[in-house]
Motif scaffolding. Structure first.
Motif, short mmCIF file in Angstrom:
data_model
loop_
_atom_site.label_atom_id
_atom_site.label_comp_id
_atom_site.label_asym_id
_atom_site.label_seq_id
_atom_site.Cartn_x
_atom_site.Cartn_y
_atom_site.Cartn_z
N GLN A 36 5.64 0.47 -5.68
CA GLN A 36 6.57 0.73 -4.47
C GLN A 36 6.15 -0.08 -3.45
OE1 GLN A 36 8.84 3.07 -3.99
NE2 GLN A 36 9.08 2.35 -1.85
N PHE A 37 5.00 -0.47 -2.97
CA PHE A 37 4.43 -1.22 -1.73
C PHE A 37 4.00 -2.61 -2.13
CE2 PHE A 37 3.44 3.43 -0.62
CZ PHE A 37 4.18 3.42 0.35
N LYS A 38 3.58 -2.74 -3.30
CA LYS A 38 3.24 -4.16 -3.57
C LYS A 38 2.07 -4.77 -2.81
CE LYS A 38 7.85 -5.35 -5.87
NZ LYS A 38 8.32 -3.98 -5.71
N LEU A 61 1.89 1.12 13.81
CA LEU A 61 0.67 0.95 14.25
C LEU A 61 -0.40 0.37 13.47
CD1 LEU A 61 0.91 4.00 16.92
CD2 LEU A 61 1.45 1.76 17.17
N HIS A 62 -0.17 0.76 12.00
CA HIS A 62 -1.21 0.52 11.10
C HIS A 62 -0.39 -0.26 9.86
CE1 HIS A 62 -3.76 3.15 12.98
NE2 HIS A 62 -3.05 4.04 13.31
N LYS A 63 -0.15 -1.53 10.09
CA LYS A 63 0.47 -2.28 9.07
C LYS A 63 -0.40 -2.41 7.90
CE LYS A 63 4.62 -3.50 11.00
NZ LYS A 63 5.81 -3.43 10.28
N ASP A 64 -1.65 -2.22 7.94
CA ASP A 64 -2.51 -2.42 6.83
C ASP A 64 -2.79 -1.08 6.13
OD1 ASP A 64 -3.68 -1.00 8.89
OD2 ASP A 64 -5.84 -1.90 8.54
N LYS A 65 -1.95 -0.02 6.09
CA LYS A 65 -1.97 1.14 5.48
C LYS A 65 -0.31 1.36 5.00
CE LYS A 65 -5.94 3.13 7.88
NZ LYS A 65 -6.13 4.32 8.66
N LEU A 89 10.36 -1.07 8.28
CA LEU A 89 8.95 -0.73 7.82
C LEU A 89 8.67 -0.71 6.44
CD1 LEU A 89 8.60 2.52 10.43
CD2 LEU A 89 7.70 0.04 10.49
N ASP A 90 8.07 -1.51 5.78
CA ASP A 90 7.99 -1.76 4.30
C ASP A 90 6.91 -0.93 3.89
OD1 ASP A 90 10.11 -3.64 4.18
OD2 ASP A 90 8.93 -5.33 4.54
N ASN A 91 5.96 -0.51 4.81
CA ASN A 91 5.03 0.51 4.43
C ASN A 91 4.92 1.81 4.60
OD1 ASN A 91 5.06 0.11 7.14
ND2 ASN A 91 2.82 0.37 7.61
N VAL A 92 6.46 2.37 4.32
CA VAL A 92 6.95 3.56 4.52
C VAL A 92 7.64 4.03 3.21
CG1 VAL A 92 8.43 5.21 5.68
CG2 VAL A 92 6.67 3.93 6.94
N ALA A 93 7.27 5.06 2.60
CA ALA A 93 8.10 5.66 1.47
C ALA A 93 8.08 7.12 1.79
CB ALA A 93 7.71 5.45 0.27
N PHE A 94 9.31 8.09 1.11
CA PHE A 94 9.24 9.33 1.09
C PHE A 94 9.29 9.92 -0.09
CE2 PHE A 94 10.47 8.09 5.39
CZ PHE A 94 9.95 9.30 6.14
N LEU A 95 8.64 10.87 -0.84
CA LEU A 95 8.73 11.55 -2.21
C LEU A 95 9.11 13.01 -1.71
CD1 LEU A 95 7.75 11.90 -4.66
CD2 LEU A 95 5.54 12.66 -3.89
N ARG A 96 10.09 13.20 -2.66
CA ARG A 96 10.84 14.44 -2.42
C ARG A 96 10.31 15.57 -3.60
NH1 ARG A 96 17.15 16.27 -3.06
NH2 ARG A 96 17.01 18.36 -2.68
N THR A 97 9.38 16.38 -3.38
CA THR A 97 8.84 17.29 -4.19
C THR A 97 8.13 18.45 -3.42
OG1 THR A 97 7.22 17.52 -6.12
CG2 THR A 97 6.59 16.04 -4.05
#
Length: 219
Positions: A36-38, A61-65, A89-97
């Motif tokens: 996902q984040f590579k 604010l936390h591009k390293d996370k 924001l390439d460091n963001v994802a959402f999980l539907r569960t």
């Protein structure tokens, strides 16, 4: 209903939204960084994220996370996922569960930090096991968290906050790092929030409710 259907269709096309029906949904466990984040950055979860205010708010604010919002409501996730796309924001994802299935999507020690912000307090005794700070959920968080991983808990609900303190005090593995019954009088903890407020926080704080906050780990 039409609006919800439109949102669901858009979620199905978004690469930052993982939900049933997508191949990656079944294969992501243990592979968040590589697929996902590579990157090899730490993973932070926002549980019961709703619109993902903390996921989207903390990410720039936390591009390293890497930040993942988890919620079962696809129409709510749609809001945060769209904002993340707009802000690149390439460091963001959402999980539907549902949160009780967290260990089906994360390997042991794959997560570094968790945020739980304004969950349903589940005030009835018969619903105690549904509270997101019940023992069974804490055991689940402990599975996916790295040793020393921090859990941040924020609520306006005093009984839920006191209940959580009791639960932590009863556990030998719990390390309560800090807490306050009035966040806006504790600047050292307020700084951690980065000024981010959920819709629920704005609503209840405007009505005079004190905001409670704690940080703890499960060792």
């Amino acid at each position: 209903m039409r609006q919800k259907l439109q949102r669901f269709q858009e979620n199905a096309q978004r690469k930052n939204t993982l939900e049933p029906g997508k191949d990656i949904y079944e294969e992501i466990k243990g592979n968040w960084n590589s697929v996902q984040f590579k990157n090899d950055n730490e993973i932070v979860l926002e549980l019961g994220c709703g619109r993902g205010e903390y996921t989207v708010g903390l990410a720039p604010l936390h591009k390293d996370k890497n930040f993942i919002g988890v919620d079962i409501k696809g129409d709510r996730i749609w809001v945060g996922a769209g904002q993340a796309i707009e802000q690149n924001l390439d460091n963001v994802a959402f999980l539907r569960t549902q949160i009780q299935f967290l260990d089906k999507f994360f390997e042991p020690e794959e997560v570094s930090e968790i945020w739980i912000t304004f969950p349903d307090p589940r005030p009835k005794d018969r619903d105690e096991k549904l509270r997101l700070t019940h023992h069974r959920y804490l055991d689940l968080y402990k599975k996916v968290l790295k040793p020393g991983g921090i859990i941040n808990f924020k609520t306006d609900n005093t009984p839920l906050f006191e209940y959580t303190l009791e639960v932590l005090n009863s556990r030998k593995d719990a390390d309560l790092l800090d807490y306050t019954f009035n966040l806006y009088e504790e600047s050292k903890l307020l700084d951690i929030q980065k000024g981010i407020k959920t819709n629920f926080e704005r609503k209840f704080h405007s009505k005079g409710e004190d905001i409670k906050f704690m940080r703890f780990s499960l060792n």
